[in-house]
Design a protein around this motif. Structure first.
Motif, short mmCIF file in Angstrom:
data_model
loop_
_atom_site.label_atom_id
_atom_site.label_comp_id
_atom_site.label_asym_id
_atom_site.label_seq_id
_atom_site.Cartn_x
_atom_site.Cartn_y
_atom_site.Cartn_z
N GLU A 69 1.03 -1.12 0.05
CA GLU A 69 0.00 0.05 0.06
C GLU A 69 0.84 1.09 0.00
O GLU A 69 1.61 1.37 0.85
CB GLU A 69 -1.05 0.16 1.17
CG GLU A 69 -1.93 -1.12 1.12
CD GLU A 69 -2.99 -0.91 2.38
OE1 GLU A 69 -3.04 0.20 2.97
OE2 GLU A 69 -3.96 -1.69 2.49
N LEU A 94 -1.60 8.49 -3.29
CA LEU A 94 -2.25 8.02 -4.49
C LEU A 94 -3.20 9.32 -5.10
O LEU A 94 -3.18 9.39 -6.07
CB LEU A 94 -3.11 6.91 -4.18
CG LEU A 94 -2.49 5.54 -3.88
CD1 LEU A 94 -3.38 4.30 -3.55
CD2 LEU A 94 -1.52 5.13 -4.97
N ASN A 115 -7.99 1.53 -9.96
CA ASN A 115 -7.06 0.76 -10.18
C ASN A 115 -6.32 1.35 -11.49
O ASN A 115 -4.92 1.49 -11.34
CB ASN A 115 -7.06 -0.69 -10.05
CG ASN A 115 -7.47 -1.43 -8.91
OD1 ASN A 115 -6.98 -0.62 -7.94
ND2 ASN A 115 -8.09 -2.22 -8.90
N TYR A 134 -4.86 4.87 -10.65
CA TYR A 134 -3.69 4.52 -9.94
C TYR A 134 -2.59 4.09 -10.77
O TYR A 134 -1.30 4.65 -10.59
CB TYR A 134 -3.79 3.65 -8.83
CG TYR A 134 -4.71 4.07 -7.64
CD1 TYR A 134 -4.95 5.43 -7.45
CD2 TYR A 134 -5.43 3.33 -6.74
CE1 TYR A 134 -5.95 5.85 -6.66
CE2 TYR A 134 -6.39 3.69 -5.84
CZ TYR A 134 -6.80 5.01 -5.63
OH TYR A 134 -7.41 5.23 -4.52
N VAL A 173 1.00 6.39 -11.28
CA VAL A 173 2.40 5.91 -11.02
C VAL A 173 3.01 5.79 -12.26
O VAL A 173 4.41 6.28 -12.16
CB VAL A 173 2.22 4.48 -10.42
CG1 VAL A 173 3.56 3.73 -10.33
CG2 VAL A 173 1.59 4.42 -8.84
N PHE A 179 0.76 -2.03 -10.21
CA PHE A 179 -0.63 -1.68 -10.13
C PHE A 179 -1.18 -2.02 -11.48
O PHE A 179 -2.39 -1.97 -11.83
CB PHE A 179 -0.31 -0.25 -10.10
CG PHE A 179 -0.50 0.50 -8.53
CD1 PHE A 179 -1.91 0.49 -8.31
CD2 PHE A 179 0.67 0.93 -7.85
CE1 PHE A 179 -1.90 0.82 -7.01
CE2 PHE A 179 0.50 1.20 -6.68
CZ PHE A 179 -0.86 1.36 -6.14
#
Length: 551
Positions: free
Chosen positions: A135, A141, A182, A185, A189, A204
């Motif tokens: 996490e 995030l 998701n 995210y 990233v 991810f």
């Protein structure tokens, strides 16, 4: 480099046994030297975007994706013509009878189970998909997602940005489906410049693919739009990372979801306010609550179609959508408006609309000059040019068809405003790229086509000279192959001049073209460190330049 030259120059290379060539070479019907982990042709021609894989030990990852694409494309054909019965499109790898994907008939398979099947196969190949990522703090995030939203128009984000921002901020994403979170995210990233955060990217990605499997089975009233947005973002992610087969798969999935949902029928006369219907008449989407929600759906459709139009033909494969003749997909959804205009100026949309693209290509005025509409129209012209150029040897009327489309593209260019924003830069580049693609098939034998392609390449370079590249920020990945096409056009003409061919350019013209070439290459060099696809395309341009001017 010597290995690559031997692989192509030597005629005495021992032939490989049947079936021993890599998947890429077999598909393109070129000689393969069988070297592993990457053969000579694949090492030299990296712009195919495909990994060099061998199928000796079973179906390859690329072949599995191609199988799934074939099924999706067959499903799209059925949705385009639901009243006609016909056999499913055969799998592109029929000789792999053990492949579960090649045994599935698209005629009795809905899209949800299809995606689930694909991602279950992915999970079996990638153990990372079965474990949750370590996490990152939510505040991190959140910051990553907000950074992505600032650039999201480059990557096909059609949802209400402010509403999405509020959902992330005020509910920590609890109101959003896992698939969309998701994928967001993942993008956050991916775009991060912090190596500690970038280390999470593979995990991810695995989580995003895993959550996509059941995304269409949700009960949220916006499930379809959320799933569609996730497919679009994944397509752009893979394309930007030069993983073209996977990008093509998610593009096909997005088209299938959009057509299944009837997004091509918004404001069609037969709609009668009863909600969109597909197939046997089951409602695919409830009626929109307001003008903003309807606008979101209009934008969603044109985002998906533009994604398809810009990328479907890059490897010579057919488009997922055809709007030619009576058998093509009937597109009635009006051209999109810019996001805020759906609520502020709803009168700009026609009350009813039919045959949007057919009318556009037939020069029927529509008066929609929004940036979003210009982008969609440029995508249509680019796809039309690519399709026509690919098929010209089979068209007796090619010269007439080329001239008609060429005039249409030229007329469209005259309507474009100056480049004052990132979105309009893409529109200009697509329009000029359409000219290059349309004429490159005849450039080697037709002086007029060479001149037209060269003019378009010069126009691209001229636009780039007038903008401050350092202030653009992130860019749409479609600019990578468009700028490559301009560079290759310049290289071809400069090479003719160096060889002193009878119709070659003068020394002063060659000098001007060399300067324009360096302008485009310089812009590509600026963006290459931030975009894998740009880096791959730049390497191809450099290779072509070195091959053309060696010695």
């Amino acid at each position: 480099m010597e290995k690559n030259q031997i692989s192509f120059a030597s005629n005495s290379m021992t032939p490989l046994q049947k079936g021993k060539a890599c998947v890429n070479c077999r598909r393109r019907k070129i000689k393969c030297d069988g070297d592993k982990p990457i053969c000579g042709p694949c090492a030299k021609f990296s712009t195919t975007f495909g990994d060099c894989e061998y199928s000796e030990d079973g179906i390859s990852h690329a072949q599995m994706l191609e199988d799934q694409i074939s099924i999706l494309q067959a499903r799209i054909e059925e949705l385009e013509r639901p009243k006609q019965s016909r056999p499913s499109r055969p799998s592109s790898t029929r000789h792999h009878s053990s492949s579960s994907s090649s045994q599935v008939s698209s005629s009795n398979m809905s899209l949800g189970p299809l995606l689930s099947q694909f991602y279950m196969q992915q999970a079996s190949r990638n153990p990372e998909m079965n474990s949750m990522p370590a996490e990152l703090p939510f505040i991190v995030l959140e910051a990553l997602v907000h950074n992505f939203l600032h650039h999201s128009s480059c990557f096909g984000f059609f949802l209400d940005t402010q509403a999405f921002h509020d959902s992330i901020t005020h509910s920590q994403g609890r109101d959003l489906p896992p698939v969309l979170l998701n994928v967001m995210y993942l993008w956050g990233v991916h775009l991060s410049q912090d190596a500690r955060i970038k280390a999470y990217e593979a995990t991810f990605l695995a989580l995003a693919l895993r959550s996509t499997a059941g995304s269409l089975s949700g009960t949220h009233p916006r499930t379809i739009l959320h799933s569609l947005q996730a497919s679009v973002l994944l397509a752009y992610y893979f394309i930007r990372n030069a993983r073209f087969v996977e990008g093509k798969y998610h593009t096909s999935a997005a088209v299938s979801i959009a057509v299944s949902s009837g997004l091509q029928q918004i404001r069609a006369p037969q709609r009668h306010g009863s909600g969109l219907t597909v197939g046997m008449g089951a409602p695919a989407l409830r009626p929109p609550r307001d003008a903003g929600e309807e606008g979101e759906r209009i934008s969603a459709f044109w985002t998906v179609l533009t994604l398809n139009n810009c990328w479907a033909g890059t490897d010579g494969s057919p488009s997922n959508v055809s709007y030619e003749g009576s058998s093509g997909l009937k597109i009635d959804t009006p051209w999109p408006l810019d996001r805020d205009d759906y609520v502020q100026f709803p009168h700009l949309l026609p009350l009813q609309n039919t045959d949007t693209i057919i009318k556009f290509l037939a020069d029927v005025p529509d008066y929609n000059t929004s940036k979003a509409a210009m982008h969609a129209k440029a995508g249509v012209l680019f796809e039309e040019a690519t399709r026509l150029a690919t098929r010209y040897r089979m068209l007796k009327q090619f010269e007439s068809a080329l001239a008609t489309l060429d005039r249409k593209i030229d007329a469209f260019k005259t309507t474009l405003p100056a480049v004052q924003c990132r979105d309009m830069l893409v529109v200009h580049m697509l329009a000029h790229g359409a000219t290059i693609h349309l004429h490159k098939a005849l450039a080697h034998q037709n002086m007029g086509s060479r001149v037209k392609a060269l003019e378009a390449a010069r126009a691209m370079a001229g636009v780039l000279r007038q903008i401050d590249v350092q202030r653009i920020g992130l860019i749409d990945p479609v600019l990578a192959p468009l700028w490559t096409s301009a560079c290759l056009t310049f290289i071809s003409e400069i090479k003719r001049g160096r060889q002193r061919m009878h119709d070659a350019a003068s020394p002063s013209q060659i000098q001007a073209m060399t300067g324009a070439l360096h302008t485009v290459i310089g812009v590509m060099e600026f963006f290459a460190p931030f975009c894998r696809l740009m880096d791959v395309q730049l390497a191809a341009v450099r290779l072509s330049y070195n091959d053309a001017f060696a010695g």
